[in-house]
Design a protein around this motif. Structure first.
Motif, PDB file in Angstrom:
ATOM      1  N   PRO A 133       1.637  -1.514   6.296  1.00  0.00           N
ATOM      2  CA  PRO A 133       1.653  -0.874   4.686  1.00  0.00           C
ATOM      3  C   PRO A 133       1.163   0.554   4.971  1.00  0.00           C
ATOM      4  O   PRO A 133       1.656   1.478   4.175  1.00  0.00           O
ATOM      5  CB  PRO A 133       1.048  -1.870   4.066  1.00  0.00           C
ATOM      6  CG  PRO A 133       1.197  -3.204   4.647  1.00  0.00           C
ATOM      7  CD  PRO A 133       1.045  -2.872   6.110  1.00  0.00           C
ATOM      8  N   ASP A 137       3.143   4.000   4.304  1.00  0.00           N
ATOM      9  CA  ASP A 137       2.519   5.045   3.175  1.00  0.00           C
ATOM     10  C   ASP A 137       2.180   6.278   3.737  1.00  0.00           C
ATOM     11  O   ASP A 137       2.925   7.597   3.211  1.00  0.00           O
ATOM     12  CB  ASP A 137       1.164   4.372   2.521  1.00  0.00           C
ATOM     13  CG  ASP A 137       1.797   3.427   1.519  1.00  0.00           C
ATOM     14  OD1 ASP A 137       2.986   3.495   0.789  1.00  0.00           O
ATOM     15  OD2 ASP A 137       0.999   2.629   1.018  1.00  0.00           O
ATOM     16  N   ASP A 210       7.902   6.800  -3.545  1.00  0.00           N
ATOM     17  CA  ASP A 210       8.972   5.866  -4.169  1.00  0.00           C
ATOM     18  C   ASP A 210      10.468   6.356  -4.805  1.00  0.00           C
ATOM     19  O   ASP A 210      11.253   5.855  -4.606  1.00  0.00           O
ATOM     20  CB  ASP A 210       8.135   5.301  -5.361  1.00  0.00           C
ATOM     21  CG  ASP A 210       6.977   4.459  -5.019  1.00  0.00           C
ATOM     22  OD1 ASP A 210       7.146   3.655  -3.719  1.00  0.00           O
ATOM     23  OD2 ASP A 210       5.917   4.771  -5.699  1.00  0.00           O
ATOM     24  N   GLN A 214      13.839   5.071  -3.407  1.00  0.00           N
ATOM     25  CA  GLN A 214      14.943   4.670  -4.176  1.00  0.00           C
ATOM     26  C   GLN A 214      16.233   5.580  -4.070  1.00  0.00           C
ATOM     27  O   GLN A 214      17.291   5.051  -3.865  1.00  0.00           O
ATOM     28  CB  GLN A 214      14.273   4.882  -5.648  1.00  0.00           C
ATOM     29  CG  GLN A 214      13.342   3.834  -6.118  1.00  0.00           C
ATOM     30  CD  GLN A 214      13.743   2.541  -5.818  1.00  0.00           C
ATOM     31  OE1 GLN A 214      14.871   2.145  -6.125  1.00  0.00           O
ATOM     32  NE2 GLN A 214      12.720   1.659  -5.866  1.00  0.00           N
ATOM     33  N   ASP A 268      10.865  -1.440   2.850  1.00  0.00           N
ATOM     34  CA  ASP A 268       9.602  -0.845   2.302  1.00  0.00           C
ATOM     35  C   ASP A 268       8.400  -1.275   3.036  1.00  0.00           C
ATOM     36  O   ASP A 268       8.330  -1.946   4.152  1.00  0.00           O
ATOM     37  CB  ASP A 268       9.323  -1.015   1.134  1.00  0.00           C
ATOM     38  CG  ASP A 268       9.052   0.113   0.127  1.00  0.00           C
ATOM     39  OD1 ASP A 268       7.759   0.346   0.219  1.00  0.00           O
ATOM     40  OD2 ASP A 268       9.564   0.732  -0.751  1.00  0.00           O
ATOM     41  N   ARG A 269       7.065  -1.345   2.422  1.00  0.00           N
ATOM     42  CA  ARG A 269       6.102  -1.646   2.919  1.00  0.00           C
ATOM     43  C   ARG A 269       5.654  -3.042   2.712  1.00  0.00           C
ATOM     44  O   ARG A 269       4.829  -3.765   3.665  1.00  0.00           O
ATOM     45  CB  ARG A 269       4.593  -0.838   2.229  1.00  0.00           C
ATOM     46  CG  ARG A 269       4.739  -1.055   0.844  1.00  0.00           C
ATOM     47  CD  ARG A 269       3.653  -0.301   0.069  1.00  0.00           C
ATOM     48  NE  ARG A 269       3.865   1.015   0.119  1.00  0.00           N
ATOM     49  CZ  ARG A 269       4.594   1.657  -0.965  1.00  0.00           C
ATOM     50  NH1 ARG A 269       5.147   0.904  -1.849  1.00  0.00           N
ATOM     51  NH2 ARG A 269       4.751   3.068  -0.640  1.00  0.00           N
ATOM     52  N   SER A 270       6.211  -3.890   1.811  1.00  0.00           N
ATOM     53  CA  SER A 270       6.198  -5.208   1.734  1.00  0.00           C
ATOM     54  C   SER A 270       7.305  -5.805   0.913  1.00  0.00           C
ATOM     55  O   SER A 270       8.134  -5.469   0.206  1.00  0.00           O
ATOM     56  CB  SER A 270       4.833  -5.408   0.909  1.00  0.00           C
ATOM     57  OG  SER A 270       4.884  -5.175  -0.255  1.00  0.00           O
ATOM     58  N   ASP A 271       7.259  -7.378   0.938  1.00  0.00           N
ATOM     59  CA  ASP A 271       8.545  -7.801   0.333  1.00  0.00           C
ATOM     60  C   ASP A 271       8.417  -7.493  -1.162  1.00  0.00           C
ATOM     61  O   ASP A 271       9.683  -7.418  -2.181  1.00  0.00           O
ATOM     62  CB  ASP A 271       8.273  -9.509   0.369  1.00  0.00           C
ATOM     63  CG  ASP A 271       8.689  -9.842   1.960  1.00  0.00           C
ATOM     64  OD1 ASP A 271       9.073  -8.893   2.579  1.00  0.00           O
ATOM     65  OD2 ASP A 271       8.495 -10.839   2.070  1.00  0.00           O
ATOM     66  N   ALA A 272       7.423  -7.286  -1.833  1.00  0.00           N
ATOM     67  CA  ALA A 272       6.920  -7.237  -3.303  1.00  0.00           C
ATOM     68  C   ALA A 272       7.909  -5.597  -3.545  1.00  0.00           C
ATOM     69  O   ALA A 272       8.111  -5.545  -4.745  1.00  0.00           O
ATOM     70  CB  ALA A 272       5.584  -7.034  -3.561  1.00  0.00           C
ATOM     71  N   ASP A 273       7.764  -4.832  -2.633  1.00  0.00           N
ATOM     72  CA  ASP A 273       8.187  -3.445  -2.937  1.00  0.00           C
ATOM     73  C   ASP A 273       9.630  -3.180  -2.375  1.00  0.00           C
ATOM     74  O   ASP A 273      10.306  -2.031  -2.552  1.00  0.00           O
ATOM     75  CB  ASP A 273       7.263  -2.324  -2.193  1.00  0.00           C
ATOM     76  CG  ASP A 273       6.077  -2.328  -2.752  1.00  0.00           C
ATOM     77  OD1 ASP A 273       5.519  -2.421  -3.891  1.00  0.00           O
ATOM     78  OD2 ASP A 273       5.012  -2.570  -1.891  1.00  0.00           O
ATOM     79  N   LYS A 276      15.643  -5.884  -4.377  1.00  0.00           N
ATOM     80  CA  LYS A 276      15.775  -7.014  -4.896  1.00  0.00           C
ATOM     81  C   LYS A 276      17.213  -7.295  -5.094  1.00  0.00           C
ATOM     82  O   LYS A 276      17.426  -8.542  -5.030  1.00  0.00           O
ATOM     83  CB  LYS A 276      14.696  -6.998  -6.074  1.00  0.00           C
ATOM     84  CG  LYS A 276      13.314  -6.711  -5.811  1.00  0.00           C
ATOM     85  CD  LYS A 276      12.525  -7.814  -5.191  1.00  0.00           C
ATOM     86  CE  LYS A 276      11.164  -7.833  -5.213  1.00  0.00           C
ATOM     87  NZ  LYS A 276      10.672  -6.530  -4.739  1.00  0.00           N
TER      88      LYS A 276
END
Length: 586
Positions: A133, A137, A210, A214, A268-273, A276
């Motif tokens: 991560p 960044d 970001d 995107q 991205d840096r993590s599954d949360a980011d 989706k």
């Protein structure tokens, strides 16, 4: 508190601007030392790369890191870069010839670019150096900082040029004196970049990556469809037709590299980011599976070329790039096929392959993957076993472009006295090839065209001979165009060109106006600015009498060839051709 914060901002901007200006001045001074002969070529190459690596890295890292930590990072990167360029330079008697290979500096810059995020994370001390991560960044932050600062530099010089154009309308010039003073222009550029980087750090929250990520993700479905359609239609078109195209491998590698960037942006840096939406998730998975196909096709293309023509330095580099891309693709595909948790595995694969890419680039610039040695061994072996005929042996390349390895290979070839094609090879040696190195060939072509123009171009007033070196700074396409005009002689044999040595600008060494026939009775005119006896720039002409662009014809050219050369005062001096009063454009 507000006053202190404002003072801190001003201090940071001043320090960064000064650091950038001093860095640029140091690079200029180093270049001057080499031009004046006070430093040898090998020390100069290492010192210049070290200084550029140190200054560039320190400027980019300052902000994310404190200035002293940024300097530590710059020292590390500069030292490693200097070592690598020194290793490449050891392959050549003239180490600067390494730069003529065309790929050395791009590879070194890519090596530095991939190394920088690792240095940031390492020097921050808050994360382990391989924390994905943080690396993600820092990578995108550095990309944005570098691109935005260069964009601002371009805008600065555009505004400077427009301001100069505006002030020149009232007789004031500010740009030309700056550009003519190299150290000042470089210092100004360095200071502007330092200032831009300082401001970008202040706006770091607004410049988060970001938005760019995107936008990149929007390309995913399109790229998946295009790549899928390509692979579906490939059997119909035929693989042999595809690889018959010289650029097929380069196109495949470029698309594969672009697909890798899109995949990195999507997970991205993590599954949360990460992405989706189902269509984006499936596009990412599909593209990850297709990347190894593209990379392996690219490697196949390189392999076919090697089988046909043997290794050359560009093919060695292409093979290394293809192998790295294939590694990315195979690890990505394996991550997808293992099912759940594939995004985390893709991130880990990216980290592994970035380290592998660094290792491959370092090896390519070291004796471990000496492209010149590999190429020489390949070409000599192909000639020895009969696959390479004598007329296709790259003798000039071996002698001039492939360094010490090429010279040794040339000696081995000339020692093969019992080879069936030795006589043909000796005939080739009596008529050596033209150099294949693009830079050497371009310079040879330029001097040939300059010599041809010097022999064809009459000079008035007077008849002093022209030294071809007078035109050595002009582009070869310009010289070819003028030579073509000189060849359009009149029916009575008068040449289709003339150089008028007239002092149109005060306080300058004699300048010149060149007139060239372009056909259909029309004549092109241009003003030549000379510096140190060489044509330094080509400018247009303007007709003050008619307040328009001049329309010249054969009558003007004949007058210039046969009648006295006249000038008239206009504030500047103007060349008089008939009714026209010609002056150089500012």
């Amino acid at each position: 508190m507000l006053e202190e914060t404002g003072r801190d901002v001003l201090v940071r901007r001043a320090v960064m601007s000064a650091f950038g200006a001093m860095a640029a001045l140091a690079l200029w001074a180093l270049g001057q030392a080499w031009l004046e002969g006070t430093i040898g070529e090998r020390p100069f190459l290492a010192a210049m790369v070290f200084a550029a690596g140190f200054c560039g890295a320190a400027l980019l890292l300052a902000g994310p890191l404190s200035l002293w930590r940024a300097c530590v990072g710059g020292l590390i990167l500069g030292a490693v870069s200097a070592l690598l360029i020194t290793l490449v330079g050891l392959r050549f008697a003239d180490p600067l010839q390494a730069l003529d290979q065309g790929s050395v500096m791009p590879v070194l810059m890519l090596f530095a670019g991939i190394t920088l995020p690792f240095l940031v994370v390492l020097l921050e001390g808050d994360n382990v150096w391989r924390a994905y991560p943080a690396l993600f960044d820092r990578t995108w932050t550095l990309i944005i900082r570098g691109a935005a600062s260069l964009l601002f530099l371009g805008l600065f010089w555009l505004v400077f040029a427009l301001s100069d154009a505006l002030l020149s309308l009232v007789g004031l010039s500010v740009l030309q004196p700056v550009l003519e003073t190299e150290w000042l222009a470089l210092m100004l550029s360095g200071g502007v970049v330092g200032l831009a980087l300082a401001v970008l750090h202040e706006m770091r929250r607004a410049l988060a990556p970001d938005l760019i990520l995107q936008l990149l993700r929007l390309l995913l479905p399109v790229v998946v469809v295009v790549v899928g359609l390509f692979l579906v239609l490939l059997p119909v078109r035929g693989v042999s037709d595809l690889f018959g195209m010289l650029s097929a491998g380069a196109v495949l590698m470029t698309v594969a590299a672009g697909a890798i960037v899109l995949i990195i942006a999507s997970v991205d840096r993590s599954d949360a980011d990460a992405v989706k939406a189902p269509v984006m998730v499936w596009s990412t998975r599909g593209l990850a599976v297709l990347v190894p196909v593209l990379a392996l096709l690219a490697l196949w293309s390189v392999g076919l070329r090697v089988d046909q023509y043997g290794w050359t330095p560009p093919r060695v580099l292409a093979g290394a790039i293809g192998a790295v891309l294939a590694g990315f693709g195979l690890l990505y595909a394996a991550s997808i096929l293992r099912g759940a948790g594939w995004m985390a595995r893709v991130r880990q694969s990216t980290l592994v392959m970035m380290l592998v890419a660094l290792g491959v680039m370092a090896a390519w610039m070291s004796p471990l993957l000496d492209a010149q040695r590999i190429s020489v061994e390949s070409q000599v072996a192909r000639f020895e076993d009969g696959r390479l005929p004598a007329e296709a042996v790259p003798l000039t390349v071996l002698q001039r472009d492939w360094g010490y390895a090429g010279a040794r290979g040339f000696e081995r070839l000339t020692a093969m006295t019992d080879h069936p094609q030795y006589a043909a090879l000796q005939a080739r040696l009596r008529q050596p090839d033209r150099p294949s190195n693009p830079r050497v060939l371009a310079e040879l072509n330029r001097m040939e065209e300059a010599e041809k123009l010097a022999n064809a171009l009459p000079v008035r007033p007077g008849a002093e001979p022209i030294d071809p070196i007078m035109f050595e700074r002009l582009p070869v396409h310009q010289l070819r165009s003028w030579n073509a005009g000189c060849a359009r002689s009149f029916a009575d044999g008068a040449p289709g060109c003339v150089l008028l040595r007239v002092p149109l600008l005060p306080d300058r060494e004699p300048q010149g106006v060149i007139l060239i026939r372009t056909g259909d009775g029309e004549v092109e005119g241009a003003f030549l600015m000379f510096a140190e006896g060489r044509a330094d720039s080509v400018q247009g002409l303007y007709d003050l009498a008619g307040e328009r662009w001049p329309v010249l014809n054969d009558a003007h050219l004949r007058a210039a060839l046969n009648e006295p050369v006249l000038t008239a005062p206009t504030g500047l001096s103007a060349l008089v051709l008939g009714e026209e009063r010609l002056v150089p454009l500012p």
